[in-house]
Design a protein around this motif. Structure first.
Motif, PDB file in Angstrom:
ATOM      1  N   THR A 336      45.720  66.193  10.957  1.00 50.62           N
ATOM      2  CA  THR A 336      45.046  67.452  11.290  1.00 50.62           C
ATOM      3  C   THR A 336      44.182  67.171  12.500  1.00 50.62           C
ATOM      4  N   PRO A 338      41.128  67.432  15.040  1.00 49.89           N
ATOM      5  CA  PRO A 338      39.745  67.777  14.739  1.00 49.89           C
ATOM      6  C   PRO A 338      39.371  69.178  15.218  1.00 49.89           C
ATOM      7  N   GLN A 340      36.722  70.332  16.491  1.00 49.89           N
ATOM      8  CA  GLN A 340      36.041  70.483  17.796  1.00 49.89           C
ATOM      9  C   GLN A 340      37.057  70.476  18.941  1.00 49.89           C
ATOM     10  N   ALA A 371      44.971  60.019  17.241  1.00 50.21           N
ATOM     11  CA  ALA A 371      44.000  60.837  16.487  1.00 50.21           C
ATOM     12  C   ALA A 371      43.152  60.033  15.495  1.00 50.21           C
ATOM     13  N   PRO A 375      39.006  61.648  19.010  1.00 51.69           N
ATOM     14  CA  PRO A 375      39.375  63.052  18.839  1.00 51.69           C
ATOM     15  C   PRO A 375      40.514  63.442  19.777  1.00 51.69           C
TER      16      PRO A 375
END
Ligand code: GLV
Ligand code: MN
Ligand code: MN
Length: 419
Positions: A336, A338, A340, A371, A375
């Motif tokens: 997944t 992030p 932000q 990842a 990020p």
């Protein structure tokens, strides 16, 4: 802060010209094929390093063989953009290549317009993203994430018969110092990758750009089935040990499991490689080797599907009296991205007037392997008829422009926020 909402003057025609130029480094018999470590890949890398230099980047190859262009003071924390320029056999002009060329254009436009970032910027062409080295690809991003050992590299051989260590050295890497290519968790403030969608969702919804939320994990197994190569006329049906018939059962089983409630609607499964011995019309197939690949954005169904395939193979081998071995050589975990990073891209879409279309990636990318360490965010653009990993792969100049502008604006958003 001064860069927030200011737009970088992207010239999409230059991205298109670079995509066109690198597509000429191809296996002449199978356009547009540029397998990692092939002679064409080596030549294209020298060309690309020159484009990086011409754009005002300082160029280096890390120990893994990743080509890196850097701008801004190295002492500052790093923002990174990139993708890969190797292709699958018969593969296209955009998969991976778009991400590198668009990142290069963003750097070039930044330099030309004298926009200074608050970060050091790195543009990376990750070495060997496509599954060229069994069990180790995507190689460059995995090495950067500290996920491949020197021993693993030293044992591997490229499809061109060269040791992987020599092949990395030929690209300017240093396989004996592999650890110097590893980036520490937190050392990169953000990584952005622009990619064609490789599926038809954006096209069906008449959208040019998407915000990637998650990346599905591919899990690949090598299967060997040993039966008995006997006379195809004289051996009665109940006396055969037909390895290919067992493989056919397995292929349909993969289709059944991936379309069952366990994996549907998210799962996919493919037997994309198979060899059959002795492969003659009048001999019962005595031995078959094949790959099974399944993918999902959900971890639990993947694990269950792998178990179901293992159990079903046991049952097939027992019922047919065959020797069957299965080895899950490459097992990834779905990622997944992030929030932000999704937010930086979504805000870029909004400020440039594009709808925010959030969507998972069902193909895998260097971003998935980076990842866990820092990020990562991804932007998709529309891909004609969803065709990819094929020579027909295509994205329009207008969509390239939209994607590159979102990439540039996302970078500025991160530059103002991330430290
Ligand atoms: C990468 O190309 C993949 O197979 O998803
Ligand atoms: Mn690909
Ligand atoms: Mn790709």
């Amino acid at each position: 802060m001064q860069n927030f909402f200011s737009e970088i003057p992207i010239k999409a025609e230059r991205i298109q010209a670079d995509i066109e130029a690198i597509s000429r480094f191809t296996d002449p018999d199978v356009p547009f094929t540029r397998r990692a470590f092939s002679p064409q890949y080596l030549e294209s890398r020298a060309w690309l390093a020159m484009q990086f230099k011409n754009a005002g980047l300082s160029v280096k190859v890390d120990a893994a063989g990743n080509l890196i262009g850097q701008m801004g003071p190295e002492s500052k924390s790093v923002l990174m953009m990139g993708s890969h320029t190797d292709t699958v056999q018969g593969g296209g002009r955009f998969d991976g290549i778009l991400g590198v060329m668009a990142a290069l254009e963003v750097a070039r436009a930044l330099n030309e317009s004298s926009i200074e970032l608050n970060h050091s910027l790195e543009i990376v062409d990750f070495v060997c993203e496509e599954p060229t080295i069994v069990n180790l690809s995507p190689l460059g991003s995995r090495i950067m994430a500290g996920d491949v050992t020197i021993t693993e590299v030293s044992k591997a051989i490229t499809p061109f018969g060269q040791s992987l260590s020599d092949a990395i050295a030929d690209l300017g890497g240093n396989p004996s110092q592999l650890n110097t290519a590893v980036r520490e968790p937190g050392s990169i403030a953000g990584y952005l990758e622009l990619h064609i969608e490789q599926a038809p969702v954006l096209e069906r919804e008449s959208l040019s750009v998407g915000v990637v939320t998650a990346i599905a994990a591919p899990c690949r197994a090598k299967v060997s089935i040993k039966g008995s190569a006997d006379h195809a006329g004289a051996t009665m049906m109940n006396e055969r040990k037909d390895a290919l018939a067992a493989a056919a059962e397995l292929i349909l089983l993969v289709e059944k499991i991936t379309t069952s409630p366990l994996m549907s609607p998210d799962g996919v499964g493919t037997v994309g490689w198979l060899e059959n011995f002795p492969n003659m019309a009048n001999v019962i197939p005595g031995e078959v080797n094949l790959t099974v690949e399944i993918r999902s954005t959900q971890a639990a169904p993947l694990v269950e599907a792998m178990n179901e395939i293992d159990q079903a193979l046991d049952e097939i081998s027992e019922r047919r009296g065959l020797e069957v071995e299965i080895e899950w050589q490459h097992v990834e975990t779905p990622v997944t991205l992030p929030l932000q990073m999704q937010e930086a891209v979504s805000q870029a879409c909004t400020s440039l007037g594009f709808p925010v279309k959030k969507m998972p990636s069902r193909a895998s990318h260097d971003a998935a392997r980076l990842a866990p360490i820092f990020p990562a965010g991804m932007i998709f653009i529309r891909c004609k008829e969803g065709r990819s990993h094929a020579s027909e792969e295509w994205a329009s100049l207008e969509d390239i422009a939209d994607g590159a502008r979102v990439l540039a604006q996302s970078l500025l958003n991160l530059d103002s926020k991330a430290t």
